[in-house]
Structures are given as structure tokens and as C-alpha cells.
Motif scaffolding. Sequence first.
Motif, PDB file in Angstrom:
ATOM      1  N   ALA A  28    -132.687  43.514  10.713  1.00  0.00           N
ATOM      2  CA  ALA A  28    -134.057  43.042  10.556  1.00  0.00           C
ATOM      3  C   ALA A  28    -134.417  42.997   9.082  1.00  0.00           C
ATOM      4  CB  ALA A  28    -135.033  43.944  11.305  1.00  0.00           C
ATOM      5  N   GLY A  29    -135.348  42.095   8.744  1.00  0.00           N
ATOM      6  CA  GLY A  29    -135.786  42.003   7.363  1.00  0.00           C
ATOM      7  C   GLY A  29    -136.553  40.731   7.086  1.00  0.00           C
ATOM      8  N   LEU A  30    -136.461  40.289   5.844  1.00  0.00           N
ATOM      9  CA  LEU A  30    -137.214  39.138   5.358  1.00  0.00           C
ATOM     10  C   LEU A  30    -136.482  37.841   5.661  1.00  0.00           C
ATOM     11  CD1 LEU A  30    -139.541  37.960   3.538  1.00  0.00           C
ATOM     12  CD2 LEU A  30    -137.970  38.275   1.609  1.00  0.00           C
ATOM     13  N   GLY A  31    -137.193  36.857   6.189  1.00  0.00           N
ATOM     14  CA  GLY A  31    -136.653  35.514   6.364  1.00  0.00           C
ATOM     15  C   GLY A  31    -137.532  34.513   5.635  1.00  0.00           C
ATOM     16  N   ILE A  32    -136.910  33.524   5.016  1.00  0.00           N
ATOM     17  CA  ILE A  32    -137.638  32.442   4.349  1.00  0.00           C
ATOM     18  C   ILE A  32    -137.292  31.142   5.067  1.00  0.00           C
ATOM     19  CG2 ILE A  32    -138.038  31.190   2.205  1.00  0.00           C
ATOM     20  CD1 ILE A  32    -138.963  34.052   2.129  1.00  0.00           C
ATOM     21  N   VAL A  33    -138.265  30.586   5.757  1.00  0.00           N
ATOM     22  CA  VAL A  33    -138.080  29.333   6.484  1.00  0.00           C
ATOM     23  C   VAL A  33    -138.497  28.176   5.591  1.00  0.00           C
ATOM     24  CG1 VAL A  33    -138.796  27.961   8.480  1.00  0.00           C
ATOM     25  CG2 VAL A  33    -138.442  30.429   8.717  1.00  0.00           C
ATOM     26  N   THR A  34    -137.634  27.204   5.459  1.00  0.00           N
ATOM     27  CA  THR A  34    -137.927  25.998   4.676  1.00  0.00           C
ATOM     28  C   THR A  34    -137.697  24.777   5.551  1.00  0.00           C
ATOM     29  OG1 THR A  34    -137.216  27.081   2.633  1.00  0.00           O
ATOM     30  CG2 THR A  34    -137.407  24.686   2.589  1.00  0.00           C
ATOM     31  N   ARG A  35    -138.682  23.881   5.561  1.00  0.00           N
ATOM     32  CA  ARG A  35    -138.582  22.645   6.353  1.00  0.00           C
ATOM     33  C   ARG A  35    -138.968  21.454   5.479  1.00  0.00           C
ATOM     34  NH1 ARG A  35    -142.808  22.795  10.536  1.00  0.00           N
ATOM     35  NH2 ARG A  35    -144.083  21.558   9.104  1.00  0.00           N
ATOM     36  N   LYS A  36    -138.115  20.447   5.486  1.00  0.00           N
ATOM     37  CA  LYS A  36    -138.419  19.188   4.811  1.00  0.00           C
ATOM     38  C   LYS A  36    -138.733  18.145   5.870  1.00  0.00           C
ATOM     39  CE  LYS A  36    -136.539  15.535   1.873  1.00  0.00           C
ATOM     40  NZ  LYS A  36    -135.331  14.970   1.235  1.00  0.00           N
ATOM     41  N   GLY A  37    -139.972  17.647   5.846  1.00  0.00           N
ATOM     42  CA  GLY A  37    -140.388  16.653   6.819  1.00  0.00           C
ATOM     43  C   GLY A  37    -140.174  15.237   6.321  1.00  0.00           C
ATOM     44  N   PHE A  38    -141.014  14.310   6.742  1.00  0.00           N
ATOM     45  CA  PHE A  38    -140.865  12.919   6.326  1.00  0.00           C
ATOM     46  C   PHE A  38    -142.218  12.218   6.372  1.00  0.00           C
ATOM     47  CE2 PHE A  38    -140.241  13.048  10.892  1.00  0.00           C
ATOM     48  CZ  PHE A  38    -140.942  11.959  11.375  1.00  0.00           C
ATOM     49  N   LYS A  39    -142.300  11.150   5.598  1.00  0.00           N
ATOM     50  CA  LYS A  39    -143.490  10.317   5.535  1.00  0.00           C
ATOM     51  C   LYS A  39    -143.201   8.949   6.134  1.00  0.00           C
ATOM     52  CE  LYS A  39    -145.673  12.277   1.358  1.00  0.00           C
ATOM     53  NZ  LYS A  39    -146.142  11.953  -0.008  1.00  0.00           N
ATOM     54  N   ILE A  40    -144.264   8.312   6.641  1.00  0.00           N
ATOM     55  CA  ILE A  40    -144.212   6.922   7.080  1.00  0.00           C
ATOM     56  C   ILE A  40    -145.400   6.210   6.445  1.00  0.00           C
ATOM     57  CG2 ILE A  40    -144.398   5.343   9.044  1.00  0.00           C
ATOM     58  CD1 ILE A  40    -142.945   7.375  10.729  1.00  0.00           C
ATOM     59  N   ASN A  41    -145.074   5.146   5.679  1.00  0.00           N
ATOM     60  CA  ASN A  41    -146.118   4.417   4.941  1.00  0.00           C
ATOM     61  C   ASN A  41    -146.922   5.366   4.051  1.00  0.00           C
ATOM     62  OD1 ASN A  41    -145.374   1.974   6.175  1.00  0.00           O
ATOM     63  ND2 ASN A  41    -146.739   2.365   7.926  1.00  0.00           N
ATOM     64  N   ASN A  42    -146.213   6.295   3.422  1.00  0.00           N
ATOM     65  CA  ASN A  42    -146.777   7.237   2.464  1.00  0.00           C
ATOM     66  C   ASN A  42    -147.717   8.267   3.097  1.00  0.00           C
ATOM     67  OD1 ASN A  42    -146.459   7.965  -0.259  1.00  0.00           O
ATOM     68  ND2 ASN A  42    -148.517   7.203  -0.757  1.00  0.00           N
ATOM     69  N   ASP A  43    -147.715   8.375   4.422  1.00  0.00           N
ATOM     70  CA  ASP A  43    -148.496   9.396   5.121  1.00  0.00           C
ATOM     71  C   ASP A  43    -147.538  10.371   5.801  1.00  0.00           C
ATOM     72  OD1 ASP A  43    -151.050   8.357   4.516  1.00  0.00           O
ATOM     73  OD2 ASP A  43    -150.870   6.889   6.150  1.00  0.00           O
ATOM     74  N   ILE A  64    -133.715  25.753  -0.044  1.00  0.00           N
ATOM     75  CA  ILE A  64    -134.708  26.823  -0.032  1.00  0.00           C
ATOM     76  C   ILE A  64    -136.074  26.289  -0.456  1.00  0.00           C
ATOM     77  CG2 ILE A  64    -132.992  28.622  -0.471  1.00  0.00           C
ATOM     78  CD1 ILE A  64    -133.970  28.730  -3.351  1.00  0.00           C
ATOM     79  N   PHE A  65    -136.108  25.054  -0.999  1.00  0.00           N
ATOM     80  CA  PHE A  65    -137.345  24.328  -1.254  1.00  0.00           C
ATOM     81  C   PHE A  65    -137.306  23.026  -0.450  1.00  0.00           C
ATOM     82  CE2 PHE A  65    -136.418  26.418  -5.448  1.00  0.00           C
ATOM     83  CZ  PHE A  65    -137.301  27.471  -5.271  1.00  0.00           C
ATOM     84  N   PRO A  66    -138.475  22.484  -0.092  1.00  0.00           N
ATOM     85  CA  PRO A  66    -138.486  21.248   0.706  1.00  0.00           C
ATOM     86  C   PRO A  66    -137.763  20.084   0.049  1.00  0.00           C
ATOM     87  CG  PRO A  66    -140.630  22.306   0.794  1.00  0.00           C
ATOM     88  CD  PRO A  66    -139.826  23.060  -0.228  1.00  0.00           C
ATOM     89  N   TYR A  67    -137.896  19.929  -1.280  1.00  0.00           N
ATOM     90  CA  TYR A  67    -137.196  18.845  -1.968  1.00  0.00           C
ATOM     91  C   TYR A  67    -135.871  19.358  -2.510  1.00  0.00           C
ATOM     92  CZ  TYR A  67    -141.486  16.086  -1.722  1.00  0.00           C
ATOM     93  OH  TYR A  67    -142.573  15.389  -1.266  1.00  0.00           O
ATOM     94  N   ASN A  68    -134.803  18.633  -2.192  1.00  0.00           N
ATOM     95  CA  ASN A  68    -133.464  19.066  -2.591  1.00  0.00           C
ATOM     96  C   ASN A  68    -132.550  17.856  -2.690  1.00  0.00           C
ATOM     97  OD1 ASN A  68    -131.270  20.769  -3.179  1.00  0.00           O
ATOM     98  ND2 ASN A  68    -130.723  20.924  -1.012  1.00  0.00           N
ATOM     99  N   GLY A  69    -132.877  16.963  -3.627  1.00  0.00           N
ATOM    100  CA  GLY A  69    -132.088  15.745  -3.775  1.00  0.00           C
ATOM    101  C   GLY A  69    -130.644  15.991  -4.165  1.00  0.00           C
ATOM    102  N   GLY A  70    -130.396  17.053  -4.928  1.00  0.00           N
ATOM    103  CA  GLY A  70    -129.034  17.357  -5.349  1.00  0.00           C
ATOM    104  C   GLY A  70    -128.605  16.521  -6.539  1.00  0.00           C
ATOM    105  N   VAL A  71    -127.718  17.088  -7.355  1.00  0.00           N
ATOM    106  CA  VAL A  71    -127.204  16.432  -8.558  1.00  0.00           C
ATOM    107  C   VAL A  71    -125.687  16.378  -8.456  1.00  0.00           C
ATOM    108  CG1 VAL A  71    -127.074  16.472 -11.072  1.00  0.00           C
ATOM    109  CG2 VAL A  71    -129.147  17.320  -9.913  1.00  0.00           C
ATOM    110  N   LYS A  72    -125.137  15.181  -8.596  1.00  0.00           N
ATOM    111  CA  LYS A  72    -123.697  14.965  -8.492  1.00  0.00           C
ATOM    112  C   LYS A  72    -123.085  14.952  -9.895  1.00  0.00           C
ATOM    113  CE  LYS A  72    -122.393  11.785  -5.641  1.00  0.00           C
ATOM    114  NZ  LYS A  72    -122.129  10.427  -5.074  1.00  0.00           N
ATOM    115  N   VAL A  73    -122.175  15.892 -10.161  1.00  0.00           N
ATOM    116  CA  VAL A  73    -121.496  15.990 -11.460  1.00  0.00           C
ATOM    117  C   VAL A  73    -120.104  15.383 -11.313  1.00  0.00           C
ATOM    118  CG1 VAL A  73    -120.732  17.508 -13.313  1.00  0.00           C
ATOM    119  CG2 VAL A  73    -122.756  18.108 -11.955  1.00  0.00           C
ATOM    120  N   PRO A  74    -119.786  14.321 -12.071  1.00  0.00           N
ATOM    121  CA  PRO A  74    -118.486  13.657 -11.910  1.00  0.00           C
ATOM    122  C   PRO A  74    -117.340  14.489 -12.472  1.00  0.00           C
ATOM    123  CG  PRO A  74    -119.660  12.715 -13.763  1.00  0.00           C
ATOM    124  CD  PRO A  74    -120.608  13.695 -13.116  1.00  0.00           C
TER     125      PRO A  74
END
Length: 408
Positions: free
Chosen positions: A144-159, A389-399
Motif C-alpha cells: 500500500a502507498g501513494l499512487g499517481i494517476v495520469t490520464r491524457k484525454g482528447f479534444k474534438i473541434n478544440n473542445d 506521468i504528465f498528460p502531455y508526453n509527445g516524446g523526443v526522438k534522438v537519431p
Amino acid sequence: MNRKVIIYFTVYFFHVTSSVLSGHAQKDSADGFKRLQYPPGLMNGNFGVSVGYIHYNFTNFQLEPGFTVGAIKIPPVGVRVNLIGHQFNKYLSANIHYLRPVGWVEYQNVNGDNENHTVWMNIAGLTLKTQLPLSRKFSWYGEAGLGIVTRKGFKINNDWAVKNTSYATGFMETGLRFRLNNKWDLIAGLSYTPKNKKEKQPATYFYSSGFTYNMRPLSVEKLSDKKKAEYKFPRNTLQIGIATNSLGYGANNFASKKSPIPFFWGGDAELRNGVSLHYHRNIFHAKKVFSFDWGVSAGVWNTRLQKQTFFTLSAFPILRFNIFHTPSADYYFYYSIAGPTYISKTVLDNEQTGRHFTFQDLLGIGSFIGKDRKINAELNIGHFSNGNIFPYNGGVKVPLTFCLGYTF
């Protein structure tokens, strides 16, 4: 709350790092076994992976007013990675873990648009675990202990159709452990994270089985046997790396997309080039194949599209596996995952990558060259992302990055 949690995770990581380096130096002078024994920060540590059935009841309730859905697809397979744990005594241990589905939830045909919209969700945890022996091989555990829930949703027509969220909650798990031997355990358990009505997040249940690898102190006999081996494992390595996309992103794309089983990550923001400095210190090695290093690095990078310049500062573990030993060189591959990183910019080529705290991952091959293994050469690919761990996570690709180093 997110910032506090990040601080806790980072302090824990650097506490382990500092104890490894300081404690290991004492070990070197104390018994002559040098890097053959697990250092204090890893001794009685553990890591593991569990796979199983994940259930969370995503429905119309998660949608904002004015939105309807044709169908909801909920992939049933999840994975939990115990990144690092420590066994304090026979009955108590602590763990840092990461739990997520293998595939994301899909909201299909929202408001009749005939498209699929994904909802990303994961749980990070910092927990205490107790266990009680049931027999010589079996034991019950409760966690038992601390949990951090992160959810990334979505928009339609900017809503917002499903909103982003990130919050602290409780995390619980119970199960059975079967001891195979001094190193390996098999586990089967059920974990639970409660629902949050305010954030429209359902409860999460995870039924799983997996393994735990335990880093028990090595016996004097094993240490003596390892000491007799004549293989070289350089203690310190200093490198300079040059990254370039002149050869494309084929290696990145194969590892993250085209391989039958993806084994690395890509990224929405792609880098054009970069320069980095690395320092690695070996703190443990086995007799012939495996070694474990801590590393720090600093890099300056340029993005592919808008040629934005930014920098990173990282601390990271390195798992190195020697494939071939010859009189003139040793050849290896290595994997580095979840190295805490500061990234100076969070929007790269219009991609939202999260916040200034992120993680670095590396995958590569290399060689220590020469009779005394003083020269080091490597070829790797890299990745920066916050692990959702944050809603936005685009990621960076290093060649592809070409590294040249010197050992001492």
C-alpha cells in the motif's frame, strides 16, 4: 502535488546514487573485492515485471456534456514494472513502480465522426510492502502507498471530449510469492486504485503474475571466483557524442515501430543534430558478461523542423552486456532507461512534450578497445519522454549518436 511527487522520486533516485558511490568506495578499500559485490545502494534491492488483465470501466461518464460515443474499446492487457525496490528486513520492503495498459482505451465514432480517439492512462506508485511466510517457499504479501494517476484525454473541434487529469490517490495490492531460489521469485497478485468521481476516473483493477529479481549479498566463495577472472571492466568512462539525422531515423523507427516486438521508443519531436558529454562510473560487474554503471550527461540539441535549440541534463543507470571478449577489444550492447532529466524547453516543433522534468532512455552498442581498454567507441539512439506521468508526453526522438570516449 505533481511537483512534490517528482521531488520525492528524484530525491530517492539521487539518494541511491550517492549511497552507491560513497558506500562503494568504502567497500573497495575494506575487503579488496572492489566492484564484485553489490554496492550498498543496490544490495538487497530488487526489480521485476508483471503482466496480466487490467480492468477500468471507461464509459460515457468520462465524456464532457454534449458528446456521445458509438463504441468504447478497452484493451485488457496491462504491465507493471517494479523499477526499484529495497528489502529492509524479512517482513518489510519499499518499491517504486509503473503500471499501464499495453494498448490505450479507444472512444470510437464520437458525435458521429467515424474516427478513433485514444485515452492514455497510467499509474506510478511509491509503496511499502509487508510479507508473511506461509511455508518454506510460499509467502503472502500486502502492499500500500501513494499512487499517481495520469490520464491524457482528447479534444474534438478544440473542445475537450475527455479531459486530461493527474492526481494523487491510494494504491493497494495483495498476492502470493513463490521463492524459486535466492535470486528469483514468482508472484501473483491483485492491485486496486480507487475511482475519483471529481476527475471522472474509474477504479483500476490489475490481476497479474510475474517475477522479481533479488540482489542478495554475494558469498565470499562467489566473490573469490569472480576475482580470479581476467576480464576487464573500466571504472570510469568520459565520452563526447555527436548526434545527426543525416542517416535518417531508420534505427529509431525499427526499434519503436517496425520490429515484430517493439523494444524502444520513438517520439513526436525529431532532432536534427546535437552534441553531448557523458561520464559513466562502473559500480558493479559480474564475472564476464554483465556490468552496471551510473552516468551523468549534458547535451545541446537542435530540432528537425524549426531548428529550435535546447539543452538537457541527465542522471541515468546503464545496464551493459558484454557479447564478445577478444585480446584486443570487448564488444557489448547496453540499455539505459528512466534517467531523470531536466529539459530546457517543453514545446518542440509545436509538439507538447510535457514539463521540464522528463526521462532519458538510451540503446546502443559499443566497444572497449586496446590491451588496457583505454579507448571507447559507441553507437546509440536516444529518447526523451516523461513516461506519461504528465498528460502531455509527445516524446523526443534522438537519431544515431556516435560517441568516442576514454577510460581511466
